[in-house]
Design an enzyme around this catalytic site. Structure first.
Site, mmCIF file in Angstrom:
data_model
loop_
_atom_site.group_PDB
_atom_site.id
_atom_site.type_symbol
_atom_site.label_atom_id
_atom_site.label_comp_id
_atom_site.label_asym_id
_atom_site.label_seq_id
_atom_site.Cartn_x
_atom_site.Cartn_y
_atom_site.Cartn_z
ATOM 1 N N GLU A 62 -1.111 8.257 -4.020
ATOM 2 C CA GLU A 62 -1.017 6.832 -4.371
ATOM 3 C C GLU A 62 -2.307 6.276 -4.967
ATOM 4 O OE1 GLU A 62 0.288 8.160 -1.660
ATOM 5 O OE2 GLU A 62 2.414 7.672 -1.809
ATOM 6 N N HIS A 131 7.948 2.728 6.548
ATOM 7 C CA HIS A 131 8.671 2.599 5.277
ATOM 8 C C HIS A 131 9.079 1.151 5.017
ATOM 9 C CE1 HIS A 131 8.840 6.928 5.690
ATOM 10 N NE2 HIS A 131 9.296 7.030 4.461
#
Lengths: 328, 333
Positions: A62, A131
C-alpha cells in the site's frame, strides 16, 4: 442517461477518463485481474480494454501504491489508485498525509499532486474490524487532501470524474455495499463539482446531515416519521473536504434542528465537526441541541447480531429526531 | 578503477561543486551560531559531498532526483541556486519555496529536484512514482533517490525496491551509508550492514563504492544509470561514507569515538581529490585557492541575499495548500 449499478457507474467514470486522457492510469491490488469476477466491480473489464500499461495490478504494497500515485502525479500523470479496504489505508497514510497532502505546501506552491485514491468502505459484510473501519475523519483532518463520499450511482460517477481531473489529491470513499444498487447515470463526461452538497428530500422540522450509505438509513427514518407528521430534510454532503457549509447552514436555518448521522464511530468523528460548525455559526437558528447518531466507539464487531448492533439504524435516528422535536 | 580515468576537466568541476557544498554548509554552521539567523535544525552532509556530486554528475538535467533531510548537497549538485536555498533556509519570502520548506524539505522543480522528504524511507516510494511516469511516457530519463542506512530499515524501502524491479522502472537507489542513524551506529541498527547485498534479493544490480572517492562514485553511477536508462530496471548503489557532524547541529556527537572521526577526516573526499589533482599536476595550489575564493564569494553573496530578504507575511501561511485559491474557511462563502 443509462441505468447502471453504483459499481458500473464508477467503472464508467474510469472508462471515460481513460478514453479521454492518456495521462490517466489505474493501479492497485487486483484492479486488472480480481479474485472476484463481477461486472459490478469498478475496475471490471478495464484491463481487457486498456491493456496492462494503463491498468496495473500491484503487489500487496500500500505504501508503494500511494507513493506511485504521488510521484507519478507530480510528473504530470493522473493516477487513480485503489486501496482495497478502508483500514488498509493506514499502510498508505504516510504517503497520503505527509506527502500527497503536504509536498505542494512545502514547495511553496511550485508542485502539484493531481492524484485520486479510491478506497472501499463499509460495515455489514462480516469481515471484521480490519476490513471494516471508516476512517474518513482521519483523512478530512489532514490538510491538503480532498475527501468525497458518494451515495448514488450518478454521484459516484460525477464525483470520481471530478476527482480524477481535480488538480489536488482526492480520496474517493466508495460504499462497497452500494456497488450493486441501480440508478440513472448521465452519459459521457459527467462531473459533479467537489464541495457541493445535495438536499435529497426537502423538509421543515429537522435536518439530517449524512453521507455515503448512511443516507439511505436517513431516508428510511424520514419515511417512517412522515407518517407521524414529522418532516425531515435529508442532506447528502457528498464531499467532506471541501465542505459545503452554505448548504448545511441554509438547511439548519430552514428547519432549526439538526441530527448528524454517520456509520463511523462517534467520538472525534466527522459529525463532531458538522455539529461544531453549526454551533459556532448557526446557534441562534437552533431550536434544540444538535444530536449525533453514529457507531459506538468500538472496533466493528463480526458476529451478525453485534455487527447489526454497531451500525446506526433508522430507529436510532427516529429516536434522536423525536427527542429533538420534542424539545422544541 | 583509477580516478585518472575520469576526465581532468570534469574532476575540476566536481571539485568546485564539492567545495561549494562544503562551504555552503560551513556557512550554515557559522550562521546557526548567531541568534535568529537560521530557522530550525540544520542537518548537514559534511564529509558526504562526493556522493551527491559523483551521482548527479552522471545524470542529465532532465533526470529527476528525490532527496531527504540531508539534502543541501544533492540540491546544489543538481544546480539549485545557492541564493534561493540560503533564503529558504532562513525562512524568507525569496526562498526557493517562499519560506514554506525551510532547511529540511526543499523542492527545486526548475532543476528536477522534484521531491524532498524528511520522512525517513519516504523517498523510495516517491521515486517509484516518478520513474513510473518516465517509463509510461516513453522517456529515457531516470529517477535517483538518495536515502540513508537508517532509512534502509523502513518497510517502504522494501516495497519500493520490489515494485520497481517488478515493473523494470528506471530508479537508481543510492544508499548513503554514513554509518549512523541518529545516535545508533550501523551495527546497532542494521542486522546486515552491507546494504548493497540486498539488491540480490530484488534481482537488481547492486554495488558498494567508496563514497568518499568522487571519481569512483561517478564511474559506478555512470554504469548504473546506463542500465536504468536502457530499460534494464532499477539498480542500487551503496556509497560508504561517514557522517562527520551530528545528526543535526544541536547534536555534539558525545557518543562518537573521536578516533573514528579522525580516521574518516583523513578520508575527506575534498582533500583526496585535491591531493590527487595536485599530484597529477592538473591544477596548481594557486588555482585551487582561486576556486576556494570564488566559491566563498558565492556563498557570502547567498548569505547576504538571504539575510537582507524579507520574511513572508504571517497570513501567507494560508496559501499554497490547494491549487485553487481558497482556504477551508473561505469554502463557507
Amino acid at each position: 442517461m443509462a441505468v447502471l449499478s453504483f459499481g458500473q457507474a464508477l467503472r464508467d467514470a474510469l472508462d471515460v477518463a481513460m478514453s479521454e486522457d492518456e495521462r490517466v492510469f489505474i493501479a492497485g491490488e487486483g484492479v486488472g485481474v480480481s479474485i472476484h469476477y463481477d461486472p459490478n466491480l469498478p475496475t471490471h473489464g478495464l484491463l481487457e480494454k486498456y491493456g496492462p500499461k494503463r491498468v496495473k495490478d500491484t503487489p500487496v504494497s500500500e505504501a508503494a501504491i500511494a507513493g506511485l500515485a504521488v510521484g507519478a502525479s507530480t510528473l504530470g500523470l493522473r493516477p487513480v489508485v485503489e486501496i482495497m479496504f478502508f483500514p488498509f489505508i493506514t499502510l498508505a497514510t504516510d504517503m497520503l498525509v505527509n506527502h500527497a497532502g503536504k509536498l505542494r505546501y512545502l514547495s511553496g506552491g511550485k508542485s502539484s499532486f493531481p492524484l485520486t485514491v479510491r478506497v472501499k468502505a463499509g460495515v455489514n459484510f462480516a469481515a471484521g474490524c480490519q476490513h471494516s473501519h471508516n476512517l474518513e475523519a482521519w483523512l478530512a483532518h489532514s490538510p491538503g487532501l480532498k475527501v468525497v463520499f458518494p451515495s448514488t450511482p450518478a454521484e459516484a460517477k460525477g464525483l470520481l470524474l471530478s476527482a480524477i481531473f481535480d488538480p489536488n489529491p482526492v480520496v474517493v470513499v466508495e460504499e462497497m455495499l452500494l456497488y450493486w444498487m441501480q440508478g440513472e447515470v448521465p452519459d459521457g463526461d459527467y462531473r459533479i463539482p467537489i464541495g457541493k452538497a445535495r438536499v435529497v428530500i426537502p423538509g421543515k422540522d429537522c435536518t439530517i446531515v449524512s453521507y455515503g450509505g448512511a443516507v439511505y438509513t436517513a431516508l428510511e427514518a424520514a419515511k417512517t416519521l412522515s407518517g407521524e407528521g414529522i418532516s425531515l430534510e435529508v442532506v447528502d454532503l457528498r464531499s467532506l473536504v471541501p465542505l459545503d457549509r452554505r448548504c448545511l447552514l441554509d438547511s439548519v436555518s430552514r428547519t432549526g434542528r439538526l441530527v448528524v448521522l454517520h456509520d463511523a464511530t462517534k467520538f472525534g468523528g466527522f459529525g463532531a465537526e458538522i455539529s461544531a460548525i453549526v454551533a459556532e455559526e448557526a446557534f441562534d437558528m437552533l431550536k434544540a441541541p444538535v444530536k449525533r447518531v453514529a457507531a459506538p466507539d468500538i472496533p466493528v464487531p463480526v458476529s451478525p447480531p453485534q455487527e447489526i448492533f454497531y451500525k446506526p439504524s433508522s430507529e436510532m435516528i427516529i429516536e434522536a429526531v423525536r427527542s429533538t422535536v420534542g424539545k422544541a | 578503477m583509477d580516478s585518472r580515468e575520469v576526465d581532468a576537466g570534469l574532476r575540476k568541476t566536481m571539485y568546485e561543486e564539492m567545495v561549494l557544498i562544503r562551504k555552503f554548509e560551513e556557512k550554515l554552521i557559522e550562521l546557526s551560531q548567531e541568534k535568529d539567523k537560521l530557522v530550525g535544525m540544520q542537518i548537514l552532509a559534511n564529509g558526504q559531498e562526493a556522493v551527491a556530486v559523483g551521482i548527479v554528475k552522471a545524470l542529465k538535467p532532465d533526470d529527476v532526483i528525490v532527496s531527504n533531510h540531508r539534502s543541501h548537497g544533492h540540491l546544489l549538485a543538481k544546480g539549485a541556486n545557492p541564493k534561493y536555498l540560503m533564503a529558504e533556509i532562513m525562512g524568507k519570502a525569496t526562498g526557493v519555496n517562499k519560506g514554506k520548506s525551510g532547511t529540511l524539505h526543499m523542492a527545486v522543480p526548475e532543476v528536477n529536484a522534484l521531491m524532498t522528504t524528511t520522512i525517513v524511507g519516504g523517498g523510495p516510494p516517491l521515486a517509484v512514482g516518478a520513474a513510473f511516469a518516465q517509463q509510461y511516457r516513453g522517456e529515457s530519463n531516470i529517477t535517483v533517490v538518495f536515502f540513508g542506512d537508517g532509512a534502509a530499515a523502513e518497510g517502504s524501502v522494501h516495497e519500493a525496491m520490489n515494485l520497481s524491479n517488478l515493473w523494470k522502472l528506471p530508479v537508481l537507489f543510492v544508499c548513503e551509508n554514513n554509518c549512523w542513524a541518529g545516535a545508533q551506529s550501523l551495527s546497532e541498527h542494521c542486522a546486515v550492514g552491507d546494504i548493497a547485498a540486498r539488491a540480490v534479493g530484488y534481482g537488481m544490480p547492486g554495488e558498494l563504492v567508496d563514497g568518499n572517492d568522487v571519481a569512483k562514485v561517478y564511474t559506478l553511477a555512470k554504469k548504473m544509470v546506463m542500465g536504468c536508462r536502457n530499460g534494464q530496471g532499477p539498480a542500487l548503489i551503496e556509497a560508504k561514507t561517514y557522517r562527520m557532524r551530528g545528526h543535526g547541529e544541536h547534536d555534539h556527537q558525545h557518543y562518537v569515538d573521536k578516533k573514528e572521526l579522525e580516521e574518516w577526516s583523513r578520508l575527506c573526499p575534498i582533500k583526496r581529490l585535491r591531493n590527487n589533482m595536485l599530484s597529477e599536476g592538473l591544477v596548481s595550489e594557486a588555482q585551487l585557492q582561486t576556486i576556494g575564493r570564488q566559491v566563498e564569494a558565492r556563498v557570502d553573496e547567498a548569505a547576504k541575499f538571504g539575510t537582507e530578504s524579507p520574511y513572508p507575511l504571517p497570513e501567507e501561511a494560508l496559501e499554497d495548500v490547494w491549487v485553487e485559491d481558497f482556504t477551508m474557511q473561505q469554502v463557507a462563502q
